[in-house]
Structure formats: C-alpha cells, structure tokens
Design a protein around this motif. Sequence first.
Motif, short mmCIF file in Angstrom:
data_model
loop_
_atom_site.label_atom_id
_atom_site.label_comp_id
_atom_site.label_asym_id
_atom_site.label_seq_id
_atom_site.Cartn_x
_atom_site.Cartn_y
_atom_site.Cartn_z
N GLY A 94 -7.91 -7.52 -5.84
CA GLY A 94 -6.80 -7.25 -6.93
C GLY A 94 -6.50 -7.82 -8.04
N ARG A 124 -5.12 -2.25 6.65
CA ARG A 124 -4.23 -1.24 6.08
C ARG A 124 -3.48 -1.92 5.10
NH1 ARG A 124 -3.44 -1.50 11.93
NH2 ARG A 124 -4.58 0.07 12.99
N THR A 125 -2.93 -3.19 5.25
CA THR A 125 -1.95 -3.54 4.49
C THR A 125 -2.28 -4.19 2.85
OG1 THR A 125 -1.27 -5.57 5.51
CG2 THR A 125 -0.24 -3.55 6.06
N LYS A 126 -3.24 -4.74 3.19
CA LYS A 126 -4.06 -5.55 1.94
C LYS A 126 -5.30 -4.79 1.32
CE LYS A 126 -1.04 -9.24 3.12
NZ LYS A 126 -0.25 -9.51 2.26
N LEU A 128 -6.92 -1.68 1.94
CA LEU A 128 -6.91 -0.17 1.14
C LEU A 128 -5.86 -0.04 0.10
CD1 LEU A 128 -6.60 1.73 4.74
CD2 LEU A 128 -8.63 1.47 2.88
N PRO A 129 -4.69 -0.96 -0.24
CA PRO A 129 -4.14 -0.78 -1.33
C PRO A 129 -4.63 -0.99 -2.53
CG PRO A 129 -2.60 -1.66 0.36
CD PRO A 129 -4.13 -1.49 0.93
N VAL A 130 -5.79 -1.88 -2.57
CA VAL A 130 -6.41 -2.28 -3.81
C VAL A 130 -7.74 -1.27 -4.13
CG1 VAL A 130 -5.64 -4.46 -3.78
CG2 VAL A 130 -7.58 -3.94 -2.80
N TYR A 165 -1.87 4.50 3.11
CA TYR A 165 -2.10 3.09 3.14
C TYR A 165 -2.24 2.79 1.70
CZ TYR A 165 -2.18 2.85 8.07
OH TYR A 165 -1.79 3.24 9.51
N GLY A 166 -2.40 3.50 0.62
CA GLY A 166 -2.36 3.28 -0.60
C GLY A 166 -3.45 3.08 -1.77
N PRO A 167 -4.94 3.62 -1.12
CA PRO A 167 -6.01 3.75 -1.88
C PRO A 167 -5.69 4.99 -2.87
CG PRO A 167 -6.46 4.93 0.25
CD PRO A 167 -5.10 3.85 0.36
N ARG A 168 -6.17 4.80 -4.24
CA ARG A 168 -6.26 5.93 -5.10
C ARG A 168 -6.66 7.13 -4.62
NH1 ARG A 168 -8.35 3.91 -10.35
NH2 ARG A 168 -8.25 6.12 -10.97
N ASP A 187 -7.15 12.85 -3.77
CA ASP A 187 -6.19 11.72 -4.37
C ASP A 187 -5.06 12.25 -3.72
OD1 ASP A 187 -5.71 13.97 -5.72
OD2 ASP A 187 -5.91 12.62 -7.69
#
Length: 263
Positions: A94, A124-126, A128-130, A165-168, A187
């Motif tokens: 990140g 899932r929360t840390k 995948l979002p980055v 979960y937030g991946p682009r 996407d």
Amino acid sequence: MIPNVLTVAGSDSGGGAGIQADLKTMLALGVHGMSVITAVTAQNSLGVQGAWELPVEAVRAQYRSVVDDIGVQAVKTGMLASAELVEAVAELIGGTDAPAVVDPVGVSKHGDSLLAASALASVRTKLLPVATVATPNLDEVAQLTGVHVDSEEQLREAAAAVLAYGPRWVLIKGGHLTGDAVDLLTDGSAEHWLRAPRHDNRHTHGTGCTLASAIASGLAKGLAVPEAVTAAKEYVTGAIEAGFALGGGIGPVDHGWRFRDGA
C-alpha cells in the motif's frame, strides 16, 4: 533500463513453484526479478512435507532493502501463510507506488494448505484492496468468497464476489473446469475472456505462480492490465504444453520453453 519486479512469496525447494518459478518467469520475460522470501517449504513433486514461515521483521526488512535502494516497477505476492504476514505485506504494498499482482495462494497443486484459516479475513480486508490484479483459482475463490464455480457461466459471479473486496481487476482462472482453459478478466465493467486449448499434460506445478509473475512482468514493462494478462496467458499456455516429468509426482511447467523453441 530493465524493469524491476519484486516477488513476495514462499520458497519451493523442488523449483517448480513459489519464488523459484517467479524468478524463472521474470528472467524469461526480460525483467529483473527480486525476492522477498516469506516462508521456506520442504517440497517436491509429491507434495509439501513441511513449511516454516519467516518472522514479519525479516519479511519487512527484505522488502525495504530492495524497494528503498533499487526500486520496483511491479510487485507480485504468493504464499503469505499467516494473518501477520498478510497484513504486513499489504501495508508495504500500500505504501509502494507500483502495480501489485496478488495471487491469493491457499493450497498447493497437491492439496496441501499454504494459508492459515485465520489469515483469510486479512486477505479479504487488507491484501485484496491493494491489488491491481487478483488472480484466484476456483478453489481460492471458494475459500475467500464461498462461491463454488462448476461452469463457465458462473465465472462472472465469482469475479463479482472477489471484486467486492476491492481489487481493481480480478482474473478468475477457470483451469479446474472441463473443456478449454477459460479465464475471465474484469474490473466490473470491461470483460476479457481468455481461452486456450487444454493440453493433455499433468505436469502443471507452478502455473498460478508463473501466471501472476508473468502479469507483473508485463505491467512492469508498461502494458495495460488486459494486454499484460493476455501476454501472460500465452506464455503460461506454452509453458504448460512443454511441462515435463520430475520426480515421482506432478512435474513443473517449463519456464524456458521459448528459449528451447527459439522463439
């Protein structure tokens, strides 16, 4: 300048997957590969006989040593083993200005667990979002989202569940289905369906690591995500076709197939 790509993953003593597969892929694709080792496995063609994760401080020190001095044009993650390692690596990625390909490794080709159940929430929360691109196979989709895919039509549902979960971008790998090897890259708006003939070859150890590293190599060269994934799929398909027997079990894909083909 040759682009620099950093893999953050576990070591495979048999040389077919993990850090070893990542660095071979990067060499084959013309980028400079660097590594942060997160775990050491005793592993061969028959399975994983043991695994020992490194302390978080050792992983963090390796990462900072490389990124702060050499710099990176892309990062790829593989086996992270524990919640503590997942969270530390997610924080490091990140804070790094480079695309990240996250291969959410859950189990080995032989069915051996490579991720603690307690780490799933952190993925899932840390993690995948980055991620610029997440590359789960169908077992990992089920592990992370509870969505079980039995047909090509369900790949969209799987992709939506992972994207939540937030991946682009997410690349759902349909290699465990029957018929052609079909993957879905999306996407949430654009869809790219990637098809390749299924080769009659059981020596496929390291396919997931190899694909994610190939994508990261393409991104490091400046390719857009769809182009990087398309090129990576072509490379991996050739590596699977050239896969060879090693030991008494499942052999590896051939990372150097293009050198031998003269391509």
